[in-house]
Scaffold this motif. Structure first.
Motif, PDB file in Angstrom:
ATOM      1  N   VAL A  27      45.622  41.295  45.565  1.00 16.74           N
ATOM      2  CA  VAL A  27      45.716  40.625  44.119  1.00 16.74           C
ATOM      3  C   VAL A  27      44.869  41.310  43.101  1.00 16.74           C
ATOM      4  O   VAL A  27      44.941  42.071  41.812  1.00 16.74           O
ATOM      5  N   SER A  28      43.588  41.649  43.831  1.00 21.47           N
ATOM      6  CA  SER A  28      42.357  42.121  43.028  1.00 21.47           C
ATOM      7  C   SER A  28      42.893  43.749  42.546  1.00 21.47           C
ATOM      8  O   SER A  28      42.556  44.212  41.771  1.00 21.47           O
ATOM      9  N   PHE A  29      43.173  44.279  43.731  1.00 21.79           N
ATOM     10  CA  PHE A  29      43.783  45.755  43.752  1.00 21.79           C
ATOM     11  C   PHE A  29      44.690  45.963  42.720  1.00 21.79           C
ATOM     12  O   PHE A  29      44.696  46.852  41.607  1.00 21.79           O
ATOM     13  N   MET A  30      45.772  45.134  42.851  1.00 23.10           N
ATOM     14  CA  MET A  30      46.673  45.156  41.618  1.00 23.10           C
ATOM     15  C   MET A  30      46.253  45.282  40.315  1.00 23.10           C
ATOM     16  O   MET A  30      46.607  45.777  39.242  1.00 23.10           O
ATOM     17  N   ALA A  31      45.378  44.105  40.165  1.00 29.38           N
ATOM     18  CA  ALA A  31      45.099  43.696  38.841  1.00 29.38           C
ATOM     19  C   ALA A  31      44.228  44.706  38.137  1.00 29.38           C
ATOM     20  O   ALA A  31      44.288  45.004  37.004  1.00 29.38           O
ATOM     21  N   LEU A  32      43.318  45.314  38.900  1.00 32.78           N
ATOM     22  CA  LEU A  32      42.525  46.307  38.450  1.00 32.78           C
ATOM     23  C   LEU A  32      43.364  47.538  38.015  1.00 32.78           C
ATOM     24  O   LEU A  32      43.204  48.105  36.841  1.00 32.78           O
ATOM     25  N   ILE A  33      44.456  47.928  38.786  1.00 33.47           N
ATOM     26  CA  ILE A  33      45.314  49.086  38.225  1.00 33.47           C
ATOM     27  C   ILE A  33      46.288  48.754  37.439  1.00 33.47           C
ATOM     28  O   ILE A  33      46.278  49.499  36.348  1.00 33.47           O
ATOM     29  N   MET A  34      46.691  47.582  37.095  1.00 33.34           N
ATOM     30  CA  MET A  34      47.707  47.313  36.045  1.00 33.34           C
ATOM     31  C   MET A  34      47.140  46.984  34.685  1.00 33.34           C
ATOM     32  O   MET A  34      47.362  47.477  33.630  1.00 33.34           O
TER      33      MET A  34
END
Length: 439
Positions: free
Chosen positions: A11-18
């Motif tokens: 979740v953290s990874f995708m949030a940072l990218i998006m």
């Protein structure tokens, strides 16, 4: 605790990218390291990361020389006749251009290799989109949608993994999926038509005068305006074409490992088109940036997958999937597997999903009379969504070639790939190759 860390990491990874708070490269490296340290793995992370990098090394080498090879072909003008022909064929109608892009991508995707599809289709069509000021996100989107549908071909990779993981013969898994794959391909062409209509509304049909100017410009200096006509090699177009065909035939026949094939082809292309040493250095330098930007992210993805596997976070996710399915929904595990294949092949690598998650789902489904072959088929419908994953190396190649932002590409394409996967799941259920309920 491990399950919580795994989901929090994703979740953290995708949030940072998006949200564009971090680049894909830095997020792939730093986020899993942080969560690995929090999980108490500390110095153990080093070997895990190195194992992940080693696993992706052949892909990184292959893409390095594939990008350099096709860069040389573009510089030499191999695709200029193709672009000129397409411009004359489709006129100035954006609808025909986008549908033609999708059709070309579907055709090229028959070789089962996403990188080859992206390289050939993008390099053939990008100049046309650029000249007509069409949205390059449309180009990247329809190419990826086509690749996602065709990715379930037996020689594409995921189907072989599903069959191997569940100890099945390929004939038990793939042939029943053909009707859904054909419907998926038709849906890709339909979406291309819709996106082409949007571009037609935005741009209008290009006038004959404008097209004449494009033809003249291409005739003078090749397909890409900013290229120097001095690097074109129109006299060698047939030699370059023969070399490219020989390369693709060798790829499909598996004569040599892919990294070796592209390395040899690149060396031949460089010597044939630019025999002068200084010219060779200039062409390598001109194309090295594209190769580096893609390959750097691939090795960063190796760190991500290495930590996810080495810490057993993948196993924790797999166990949590079955635990989250209540007994009342057990008879529907085939359909549930189809639905889960979208997010799980997005957040996990194909290896992690098919070797780690699918066998557990198959074992649980067996209690309800659902066969391993049916679970294998269901697990493949999420492939259109999978290709949007930041863990798929070829995706970075596509966005790099199309010159679009990775996050923008995800936002633009995700809804279409989800629709494509759901449509294929529905068709599979309707024709009976994936059971709605257990027996």
């Amino acid at each position: 605790m491990l399950t919580f860390l795994a989901y929090a990491l994703i979740v953290s990874f995708m949030a940072l990218i998006m949200t564009k708070c971090m680049s894909v490269l830095t997020a792939l490296v730093l986020v899993p390291i942080i969560f690995g340290v929090i999980g108490g793995f500390g110095l153990k992370l080093g070997p895990m990361m190195f194992d992940g990098i080693k696993a992706l090394a052949p892909t990184g080498v292959m893409l390095t020389f594939a990008i350099l090879y096709f860069g040389i072909m573009i510089d030499a003008g191999l695709f200029d006749p193709v672009v000129r022909f397409v411009v004359r064929l489709v006129g100035g109608d954006p609808v025909k251009i986008v549908v033609g892009t999708a059709a070309l991508a579907l055709l090229v995707s028959l070789d089962g290799d996403g990188s080859t599809t992206y390289l050939i289709t993008t390099t053939a069509m990008l100049a046309l989109y650029t000249r007509l000021k069409m949205n390059r996100l449309v180009l990247a989107s329809v190419i990826m949608q086509a690749g996602g549908v065709m990715n379930i071909l037996p020689w594409g990779g995921p189907t072989a993994r599903a069959a191997t993981a569940l100890k099945l013969d390929m004939g038990q898994v793939f042939p029943p999926l053909v009707p859904a794959m054909l419907v998926g391909a038709a849906f890709v062409l339909f979406v291309a038509w819709l996106l082409g209509r949007r571009e037609r509304i935005r741009l209008g049909t290009i006038s004959e005068a404008t097209l004449a100017g494009i033809h003249a410009s291409m005739a003078e200096s090749g397909a890409v305006a900013e290229d120097d006509a001095a690097i074109r090699r129109p006299r060698l177009v047939w030699i370059n074409f023969a070399l490219t065909v020989a390369l693709l035939v060798s790829l499909m026949a598996g004569l040599l490992p892919l990294p070796v094939l592209f390395l040899v082809a690149f060396a031949l292309a460089l010597v044939i088109n630019y025999p002068v040493l200084e010219d060779q250095k200039e062409r390598i330098a001109a194309n090295a940036g594209n190769a580096l930007s893609v390959v750097a992210v691939i090795f960063a993805a190796g760190i991500f997958t290495g930590i996810l596997s080495g810490t057993k976070m993948v196993d924790a996710i797999a166990a949590s999937v079955v635990a989250l399915v209540p007994p009342a929904l057990g008879p529907y595990l085939a359909v549930i597997t189809g639905v889960l294949s979208m997010p799980f092949t997005f957040f996990l690598s194909n290896d992690a999903f098919y070797y780690g998650v699918v066998p557990i789902l198959s074992e649980a489904a067996g209690a309800y009379g659902i066969s391993p072959a049916e679970i294998a088929r269901a697990s493949l419908v999420g492939q259109p969504v999978h290709l949007l994953s930041p863990l798929v190396p070829s995706t970075y190649l596509l966005v790099g070639l199309a010159k679009v932002d990775f996050g923008d590409h995800q936002k633009f394409t995700l809804k279409w790939t989800i629709a494509s996967s759901l449509l294929m799941l529905l068709v599979n259920v309707l024709v009976g190759v994936i059971p709605l309920t257990g027996r």
